[in-house]
Design an enzyme around this catalytic site. Structure first.
Site, PDB file in Angstrom:
ATOM      1  N   ASN A  15      63.629  13.626   6.188  1.00 25.34           N
ATOM      2  CA  ASN A  15      64.015  12.927   4.970  1.00 25.34           C
ATOM      3  C   ASN A  15      63.577  13.681   3.726  1.00 25.34           C
ATOM      4  OD1 ASN A  15      65.153  10.602   6.158  1.00 25.34           O
ATOM      5  ND2 ASN A  15      63.103   9.801   6.559  1.00 25.34           N
ATOM      6  N   ARG A  63      48.176  -4.650 -39.683  1.00 24.11           N
ATOM      7  CA  ARG A  63      47.634  -4.523 -38.321  1.00 24.11           C
ATOM      8  C   ARG A  63      48.390  -5.502 -37.445  1.00 24.11           C
ATOM      9  NH1 ARG A  63      42.250  -3.429 -37.342  1.00 24.11           N
ATOM     10  NH2 ARG A  63      42.647  -2.289 -39.277  1.00 24.11           N
ATOM     11  N   SER A 100      60.241   9.712   9.918  1.00 21.06           N
ATOM     12  CA  SER A 100      60.643   8.320   9.876  1.00 21.06           C
ATOM     13  C   SER A 100      59.812   7.570  10.905  1.00 21.06           C
ATOM     14  CB  SER A 100      62.134   8.227  10.206  1.00 21.06           C
ATOM     15  OG  SER A 100      62.452   6.970  10.744  1.00 21.06           O
TER      16      SER A 100
END
Lengths: 355, 355, 355, 355
Positions: free
Chosen positions: A281, A312, A273
């Protein structure tokens, strides 16, 4: 975006690179003329000239990219360029370039070629993931842990039971991906209005020859505005990412401080962090959750674009392109992260037992 | 909503009625205990009592509906009610009600029962639609008309070519719907945490017996939070509605004043305008376009809900319920409109020729 | 669906009932002719006849519902019925019914009337929710607890800090909902092609009179196929449900066995399990998570339907109807659950401190 | 993808380039420490060192990109790099780098900086588009043409009426975009858990100083997991693209061979067909339709990601990044195409009159 690498892999970027796309379009052109020569619609020498020009390096990619804004699609400038280069080699061969085909034939078939490469990649990654989960079951499958329903502790089972749940959907999807490769990755070849008439009376044999050369299925008809195959392929990727997202959700929940039953392995600098250096984490599982949040809407876009008018589309087809590429990118990244996750996942059997 | 009937049919409403849902849940309970009796886990007399109670009419639907807000799902109040009624018949039989099962087993299996009925309906409607398109090919297939690409007139082909395009995707999807019925409509039976342990040592035979009794596939494992089957079924419906939307888009474009090649048949009062009585508007095809605009996002919701934590979801599962029902309603309505459209479609071969 | 009550409330059902829809459409008709009488375009006596007929009970709702399938929308059969009833009272008045208006004027304005009622409901519920959160801050705001980032324990803060986070978005959205009521809930009145010419030279005054009578904004132009207002309203509901879903996600996580910092209040029978009677499950927060999973895709459908051709859509408009109703239903239910949740939420300050 | 340029513009690519993203993150760092120096929390000399390091060129972008896979986001490796460079200049200054802030502060604020640039671009393009439409009204507004409802010819109006319809929604959205710039583009600054405590007692002044320096609004609280602003911004772009898609749909329909009332101007090589050289296809309007098909689902993804747990999300936040960038890219491209379209649109008043 500095975080781009979360959402792709080098292998899938190669498959969806301009260079690969261009090469796959040239492959369509050269196998088409090759097949036409084989059935006698085009002189062999002309097919050989075109084939050799297709093999040339350096196709002015930037020029093609810019011409797309005028032409509406990349096949038109590429065919123009190809015709010009063939003319330089042999003016009489130029008339046989792209004969009987239409832009969408080339682009859709090249896309199917990219999807073929991508699905092979997905299959290999899925195979590896399934192996990893099975190996983990060998080493930690018997560890008792608590099952949780509605996020409440319910009854004891084993980590192997959890693994079996994850494996269940993944193995089924592995099989689906495998089936789609043969049933759904199809040649597109129908000429300007999809009837194939422009390809002459030998068209059935031409279809088969080109499909075989490209490793694609030969469909009963051109599918310029019948996009169910595209929808089916996209949906399968949506489902796969959902399963991976479920797995990653479980991992992030099991990694909660209060639960701490598994943990992403610590590479140096991983999971830190910027403000709280002591924390570890979830990183890889977080990426997987992120990807799984992005894929469902892409599938819905593909479904939305199915309303393609007449013979198309006027925009709905163009909308598919980037979305399919993004779906493949995200899928490749998700599978890569999943394999990475299990290569380094730490299982805390002690903590499982206590909880 | 006064316009509700556009988006549903009586047949699909019956399938997704409270009454049918309740009956299918009771079917799970009685076939479960029947199987348990068959393998000797439950006394036959108890199974018979439960079976006969399940056959009773009048299950206090309003009470169950209200209890859902406390219980979190409809199986809990129904099982409570069932247990109470069985107790009235024979207090000792009550212990065998819902034995070894969990709410989600009952609800998911009942849902699969509804989907089984719905898919049979879709298949029949698709069959009828394919027949109608083929019949139209017999009568008008040879009519020359202009093909259109990017909304521009391109080259001549026939109305039969256009029909063949529509048929192509629909026939393929017809086959898919048919396959999913056997591969994907599966029993859910795993007990509180999905391992099936609560069902005892004869559980494998119980699974098979209950699956057979309900006309569902017996899956290798419970799939409480592995929702790929649900996603696959939803995606197939998304694809089908996309094909129908494409067909309807073509019809609305062909009905334009300036084109006027086809026209919805005039029932009395059909296609009028409240302010311009001379106009004849597309109606049925318009409904189909509307439906096809609503289905892709529902598929994406189903994919989004796949991230179901641990062994039972906390909301993601509940989110599926209404969405799957709505997808089935919209699909049934779309197919009904499609059949209605072709029953009355007027083909103006003269105008096709002129254009 | 037996679980329907999770996804709606009685109040919102009344707003989106056939009866309310019909009454709001009749309101458009009577205020229109009232305004036309006021500016002298229609005789007063005729307006009075029409007004009194509009006030009649019993409008053959089932007949109108069925006619929608022929007419394409509910305004046409209603106007026909109105005209017939007026004719019965006074044949000469009938010509002044729906004069200068078109179906979409009536339907869109009635929809805006429903949204006006719905937004008033949302505002009141939001107000109540904000009050509850503030009250909770008074009683428990100072309780210390751990903040969590990436599902890891981070640093201590207070329960008041968490409440302030929830309140922040909700207060802002409360304001947005309030603003949209005046800026965006607008009259639709433009006649067959939206120019308003059919309403004659006094049309500007007519617009204002009708808008005022209905409590709607008078927009600069009719917006039959310019649907940004609808998209803006839908998006605001999407955002609100996202905030409620975030709040509910937090609650389900805080209720985890391993965390146990909050708990849904125990009504009798609430939160039980059909197989594990000792468990206390999240129920209300689970419903909120479910709803928040369903709303994003509905917003995307509304955005998708914005591509409405020319001066009146051929399906894209019809697609809006059910989706807006469902969005309102889900929003009403979500707000109701949120208020219910906080009325009964139990805060375990002791456990917060320990964690 | 060779067709990439359809879906982006050089200007928006610059805004979302790695270089701009990095510069905006460094801007956050230097204005933060500048503000901290201003209020006396950090020595001026240290702020000056950091500021001068932030101004250095060459920030090892490839290294940062790769580190994201370990760190989980780009702020962590950038801050590490910044700290290392500051240390080289003055070891004592390093402790003041990123003081009191968290990764998400830097990333969210930099994102808001990108959105600020993007919204300014959108505003300018919208302004230009509105001017073009007004100019077209001057030259061709009085041309009579037929209005069309449900794709049927309805009543005559003028091309000016059609332009007024297009302008109506665009002008309203222009205003919305303008308002959002001041109300919604906000600083993110709350420290590790969003309370701002890590920024000390002068934090209110620091917030204001940093917000002012960056041209962003100073919000009442950090909004790490309250994402309504992000949802509101995304929704506004969704709405804008819907309006542009409606306009483009009209143009493609008016360009149909059978209608031919407008036509995209012929640049050399524009709108050709690889198989039918005589055709003139819609190109630019086709791109716009394509883009408008892609944006709704991206908005729904943003709404889906709002369920961000606790004080920092575990994946839902990461999912936003690419989606917001893609929404901005597509919006910029759509506006660019719209301006391009009207710069070259040919109006056939003669044909309008005949139809």
């Amino acid at each position: 975006m500095l975080a781009d690498l979360i959402f792709t892999t080098p292998a899938i970027e190669t498959i969806f690179s301009d260079e690969t796309e261009l090469r796959l379009m040239l492959d369509v052109e050269r196998h088409l003329v090759g097949a036409q020569a084989h059935v006698g619609d085009v002189p062999d020498w002309a097919a050989q000239v075109i084939d050799s020009v297709c093999a040339e390096p350096d196709w002015a990619i930037q020029h093609i990219r810019e011409q797309v804004l005028l032409a509406g699609n990349p096949a038109i400038p590429l065919v123009n360029l190809l015709r010009a280069r063939v003319t330089q080699q042999n003016p009489e061969a130029a008339q046989f370039v792209h004969r009987g085909a239409t832009s969408q034939d080339v682009i859709d078939t090249a896309l199917m070629g990219q999807l073929r490469l991508a699905f092979a990649l997905f299959e290999a990654e899925l195979e590896r993931l399934v192996q990893q989960l099975r190996a983990l079951d060998q080493t930690h499958g018997s560890a008792p842990m608590i099952a949780r329903t509605l996020l409440q502790q319910a009854l004891p089972f084993t980590f192997g039971d959890k693994l079996a749940g994850w494996l269940d959907g993944l193995e089924r999807t592995h099989q689906t991906i495998n089936q789609l490769k043969t049933s759904t990755l199809s040649l597109q070849l129908g000429g300007p209005i999809g009837t194939g008439k422009s390809l002459g009376e030998h068209r059935e044999r031409i279809y088969q020859l080109v499909a075989d050369a490209l490793g694609l299925t030969n469909p009963p008809r051109a599918w310029h505005t019948q996009r169910d195959r595209i929808a089916t392929l996209a949906s399968a990727l949506g489902t796969l990412n959902g399963l991976l997202g479920k797995l990653a959700t479980d991992v992030t929940l099991l990694m909660q401080t209060e639960v701490s039953e598994v943990r992403e392995g610590a590479a140096e600098g991983k999971g830190g962090s910027s403000s709280m250096p002591h924390k570890r984490n979830p990183v890889t599982s977080t990426f997987m959750v992120a990807i799984a949040h992005r894929t469902p809407a892409l599938v819905s876009t593909v479904l939305t674009t199915m309303l393609q008018p007449h013979e198309r589309a006027a925009g709905q087809w163009h909308a598919e392109w980037g979305v399919l590429r993004d779906l493949c990118r995200l899928t490749a990244a998700n599978l890569h992260h999943a394999n990475d996750l299990f290569q380094n996942l730490e299982i805390d059997e002690q903590r499982m037992r206590v909880n």
